[in-house]
Design an enzyme around this catalytic site. Structure first.
Site, short mmCIF file in Angstrom:
data_model
loop_
_atom_site.label_atom_id
_atom_site.label_comp_id
_atom_site.label_asym_id
_atom_site.label_seq_id
_atom_site.Cartn_x
_atom_site.Cartn_y
_atom_site.Cartn_z
NE ARG A 156 89.75 -22.20 110.89
CZ ARG A 156 90.00 -20.98 111.37
NH1 ARG A 156 90.43 -20.02 110.56
NH2 ARG A 156 89.84 -20.71 112.64
NE ARG A 234 92.50 -10.91 99.97
CZ ARG A 234 91.46 -11.74 100.08
NH1 ARG A 234 91.30 -12.75 99.26
NH2 ARG A 234 90.56 -11.54 101.02
CG ASP A 258 89.42 -17.35 92.40
OD1 ASP A 258 88.62 -17.14 91.46
OD2 ASP A 258 89.10 -17.26 93.60
CD GLU A 263 90.78 -9.94 92.89
OE1 GLU A 263 89.67 -9.84 93.44
OE2 GLU A 263 91.59 -10.84 93.16
CG HIS A 281 88.21 -12.98 94.35
ND1 HIS A 281 88.99 -12.01 94.92
CD2 HIS A 281 87.95 -13.87 95.34
CE1 HIS A 281 89.19 -12.28 96.19
NE2 HIS A 281 88.56 -13.41 96.47
#
Ligand code: 8YV
Length: 328
Positions: A156, A234, A258, A263, A281
């Site tokens: 998507r 990811r 991003d 993280e 992110h």
């Protein structure tokens, strides 16, 4: 008066209103807010049938194993790589997630990073703020319009990125484990071929073991010194140490990121590089999208409690079959 269902919230949610809405509708305990979360689980774990978490917080096996009556998890986010599938299936819990509602904003941010990396927008902002403009000219950069956009993971989000690309007169090709039936875009049978072909390689593939470090030094070298990498999927999909080296040695032109392997700790050497744009992110982080995600978290939970079926359930088996496919 009927009592409200008890819900274990794994931690504070990425939209503060959602914390309030959950507390309004349910008898909520927030695990991360307990003085001793481990002890809380031992003493109260068996009292919870419902749990709420997020893609970022995930759900580790040791928590699931402490919840023997768990029936349903409602997760905020489209990625489910941080939810421990084996323990969830062992306890027989179903899992709801939030696909579909964040595609536009994630694709928008992919394009923001792509344009920024190509045109040096963040670097130019630093240049102006440092007062360097009065001392000289900002360097010239790279055109994005009309170039080749390679999409790794045509789900998507990938197909929403492809639609954006049409507005920039870009050619689009993609790689998935399998070609998407009916896709108007050109399929390349390997990630390496896609990287070789592309000027911009955008990653929108699901995370998890099946895609770990697929973007490695070899793929980056195939992208080459004129090529740019954009990652809104990811951090685990990219070998971050190899990416740092490729950026330092200008074996690729630049990157827009991003997401990161660890993280909130991007590789320290990324911070010193001017040819990479770093975002914390934020791809789904708009008022509109986070609201829509929160609504789906609430609807998944309410509908499961009322009918035994969530609105949107994590497609574990499809994910297994399409490990190298798109992010839902
Ligand atoms: C996070 C994401 O959900 O949807 C995903 O999989 O990675 C993000 O949208 C968001 O950062 C909150 O966890």
């Amino acid at each position: 008066m009927t009592s409200r269902p008890r819900v274990l919230q794994f931690g504070k949610m990425p939209l503060p209103q959602l914390d309030a809405e959950l507390a309004r509708d349910y008898e909520v305990s927030i695990l991360s807010e307990q003085a001793d979360p481990g002890r809380f689980l031992v003493e109260h774990g068996a009292e919870f049938e419902y749990l709420v978490t997020s893609a970022a917080m995930g759900l580790p096996a040791h928590v699931v194993d402490a919840l023997p009556r768990l029936r349903f998890v409602s997760s905020f986010g489209v990625g489910f790589d941080a939810l421990d599938r084996a323990s969830l299936q062992r306890v027989g819990a179903r899992v709801g997630y939030t696909p579909g509602v964040l595609d536009d904003c994630v694709a928008d941010l992919a394009f923001a990073l792509l344009l920024d990396a190509a045109r040096g927008l963040s670097a130019s902002d630093r240049f102006v703020r440092r007062g360097d403009w009065s001392r000289g000219r900002f360097g010239i950069h790279t055109r994005a319009s009309g170039k080749r956009l390679g999409i790794f993971g045509m789900g998507r989000i990938g197909s929403t990125v492809a639609r954006r690309a049409a507005g920039f007169d870009m050619q689009v090709a993609y790689h998935n484990r399998r070609p998407i039936e009916g896709s108007p875009h050109h399929y390349l049978p390997s990630l390496l071929e896609l990287a070789r072909w592309a000027d911009f390689l955008v990653i929108t593939a699901a995370g998890g073991e099946g895609t770990r470090h697929l973007v490695n030094a070899q793929v980056l070298d195939a992208l080459g010194p004129q090529g740019f990498l954009v990652n809104v999927a990811r951090g685990s999909v990219v070998d971050e140490a190899a990416l740092v080296q490729a950026l330092q040695q200008r074996r690729i032109a630049g990157a827009g990121l991003d997401v990161f392997e660890d993280e909130p700790h991007p590789h320290a050497q990324l911070l010193a590089l001017d040819n990479v744009v770093l975002a914390p992110h934020i791809a789904s982080g708009t008022h509109e999208t986070r609201r829509a995600m929160a609504d789906l978290v609430l609807r998944n939970l309410a509908q499961f409690i009322a009918t035994g079926e969530p609105v949107a359930e994590v497609p574990w088996s499809a994910a297994q079959q399409q490990a190298a496919s798109a992010a839902a």
